[in-house]
Write an enzyme that holds these catalytic residues in place. Structure first.
Site, PDB file in Angstrom:
ATOM      1  N   THR A 137      87.324  94.131  62.854  1.00 32.15           N
ATOM      2  CA  THR A 137      88.096  94.909  63.744  1.00 32.15           C
ATOM      3  C   THR A 137      87.226  95.973  63.516  1.00 32.15           C
ATOM      4  O   THR A 137      86.826  97.039  62.515  1.00 32.15           O
ATOM      5  CB  THR A 137      89.485  95.361  64.116  1.00 32.15           C
ATOM      6  OG1 THR A 137      89.322  95.830  64.744  1.00 32.15           O
ATOM      7  CG2 THR A 137      89.709  95.564  62.608  1.00 32.15           C
ATOM      8  N   ASP A 138      87.249  96.701  64.778  1.00 31.43           N
ATOM      9  CA  ASP A 138      86.823  98.442  64.553  1.00 31.43           C
ATOM     10  C   ASP A 138      87.056  99.453  64.260  1.00 31.43           C
ATOM     11  O   ASP A 138      87.194 100.734  64.176  1.00 31.43           O
ATOM     12  CB  ASP A 138      86.068  98.511  66.439  1.00 31.43           C
ATOM     13  CG  ASP A 138      87.363  98.241  67.504  1.00 31.43           C
ATOM     14  OD1 ASP A 138      88.572  98.320  67.216  1.00 31.43           O
ATOM     15  OD2 ASP A 138      87.104  98.852  68.087  1.00 31.43           O
ATOM     16  N   GLU A 139      89.043  98.981  65.311  1.00 33.80           N
ATOM     17  CA  GLU A 139      89.922  99.619  63.632  1.00 33.80           C
ATOM     18  C   GLU A 139      89.898 101.056  61.779  1.00 33.80           C
ATOM     19  O   GLU A 139      90.253 100.986  62.400  1.00 33.80           O
ATOM     20  CB  GLU A 139      91.601  99.208  63.755  1.00 33.80           C
ATOM     21  CG  GLU A 139      91.884  99.378  65.245  1.00 33.80           C
ATOM     22  CD  GLU A 139      93.349  98.363  65.564  1.00 33.80           C
ATOM     23  OE1 GLU A 139      93.976  98.447  65.155  1.00 33.80           O
ATOM     24  OE2 GLU A 139      93.252  97.520  66.049  1.00 33.80           O
ATOM     25  N   LYS A 167      92.296  95.346  56.591  1.00 30.89           N
ATOM     26  CA  LYS A 167      90.991  95.027  57.243  1.00 30.89           C
ATOM     27  C   LYS A 167      90.176  95.840  56.112  1.00 30.89           C
ATOM     28  O   LYS A 167      89.363  95.049  56.054  1.00 30.89           O
ATOM     29  CB  LYS A 167      91.165  95.002  58.313  1.00 30.89           C
ATOM     30  CG  LYS A 167      91.646  93.853  58.968  1.00 30.89           C
ATOM     31  CD  LYS A 167      91.814  92.710  59.033  1.00 30.89           C
ATOM     32  CE  LYS A 167      90.738  91.768  59.671  1.00 30.89           C
ATOM     33  NZ  LYS A 167      90.769  91.127  59.535  1.00 30.89           N
TER      34      LYS A 167
END
Length: 360
Positions: A137-139, A167
């Site tokens: 994820t970009d998070e 992640k």
């Protein structure tokens, strides 16, 4: 170095993105096995795969990615040369309330898969070529200011929630197994996905379903948090490109080129649902509580609620590396994608009603 996957082991393949990927792969691939392995937690739903279950290439098995002996036996039995790893706890709000499941699945589960893959593919050389693809994820990159440049693959990791931290840890493990042991890995860090079969707890499906049920539409804070939105079909196409054309050890950011505020997304969905129901008055009996059938507009359901802790203000993805190296480009713009998603939820009320009842 092009790679042609043959027998795939897809973790989390009964979830939202995973089931869309299974469908995409089977529609565009000619041979080989597709083994779906899913724990069927609250967001996993084998009914997401009903339309492909009779395909002779398809096998579904319920199981836990932390169960190394079962995973090892399945990889050997089905001569797996490709793992596509979707399985993850992914809802930020749930990670704030109970982070333990996120550490177990996202960190320990990923490590279990990596250990088995290394043992079979690197140590024993059980298949001629292999690939371990990890969906992230970009998070993991944290939050951007309003004038900051978009995230690139070289952006420093700065996760702000237990979900994104878990992640980030899994991303680092995947990198380490490539650098240390020579496992052929690729990673894609995607922006916010949306589309069919999306469990109705995330912003877009929750908004659609709540409008149809006449329930409040919760919007965190001022609603001006900015996200880049990626239709799941574009994401699936990007994963195939990364599998086939990505260099081992590489990371690719995957975005939708659709950056906008949460409140705008909610208001657009309100307008879309009102428009669709106005044009299909026969749906009054299916969605009797929808505002448009009660003399109101969906936007009247919007309710601003207290912002969640550590809420990232802005995400933005620079996917130029993926465009250059593997030929990725998103096809669906946000307006088209939202319209098709609303139409899908209107056509499939039994699917989302059953899920809501089970999760209640």
């Amino acid at each position: 170095m092009n790679f042609e996957p043959h027998n795939l082991f897809i973790t989390g393949g009964a979830g939202f993105i995973g089931s869309n990927f299974v469908r995409h792969w089977l529609a565009n691939s000619c041979d080989g096995r597709v083994v779906i392995y899913d724990a069927l937690t609250y967001a996993g739903n084998v009914e997401n795969l009903t339309d492909v279950k009779d395909d002779p290439r398809y096998t579904f098995l319920q199981g836990d990615i932390c169960d190394e002996s079962t995973v090892r036996a399945l990889l050997q039995q089905h001569q797996i040369d490709t793992i596509v790893h979707f399985a993850a706890e992914s809802h930020v709000d749930r990670s704030i309330l109970g982070p333990d499941d996120f550490i177990r699945t996202n960190v320990l589960g990923t490590h279990s898969l990596l250990k088995v893959a290394k043992e079979l593919w690197v140590d024993q050389k059980a298949v001629p070529r292999h690939r371990f693809h990890h969906i992230s994820t970009d998070e993991v990159y944290g939050s951007l200011g309003p004038n900051d440049a978009p995230f690139t693959e070289d952006s420093p990791y700065a996760p702000n929630s237990p979900y994104s931290a878990s992640k980030a840890a899994s991303d680092h493990l995947v990198r380490a197994y490539h650098e240390t042991y020579g496992l052929h890995t690729t990673v894609t860090n995607c922006s916010n996905n949306y589309g069919p079969y999306h469990f109705p707890e995330k912003l877009i499906p929750l908004t659609i379903v709540n409008i149809l049920l006449g329930k409040a539409l919760p919007v965190y804070g001022d609603g001006l948090q900015i996200r880049d939105w990626l239709h799941v079909s574009d994401h699936c196409a990007a994963i195939v490109l990364a599998l086939k054309k990505g260099d081992p050890g590489s990371v690719y950011n995957i975005g939708g080129n659709s950056e906008t505020t949460n409140i705008r997304v909610v208001r657009n969905l309100c307008d879309l649902v009102d428009e669709r129901l106005n044009a299909q008055l026969e749906l009054r009996h299916t969605f009797p509580h929808s505002p448009i059938f009660n003399g109101k507009q969906a936007a009247q359901l919007i309710s601003h609620v207290r912002d969640r802790p550590g809420h990232d203000r802005r995400y933005s993805i620079d996917f130029s590396k993926a465009s250059c190296d593997i030929g990725y480009s998103p096809v669906l713009d946000l307006d088209t994608g939202l319209a098709s998603t609303v139409d899908w939820f209107l056509r499939n009320p039994v699917w989302w009603r059953d899920l809501r009842d089970r999760a209640a």
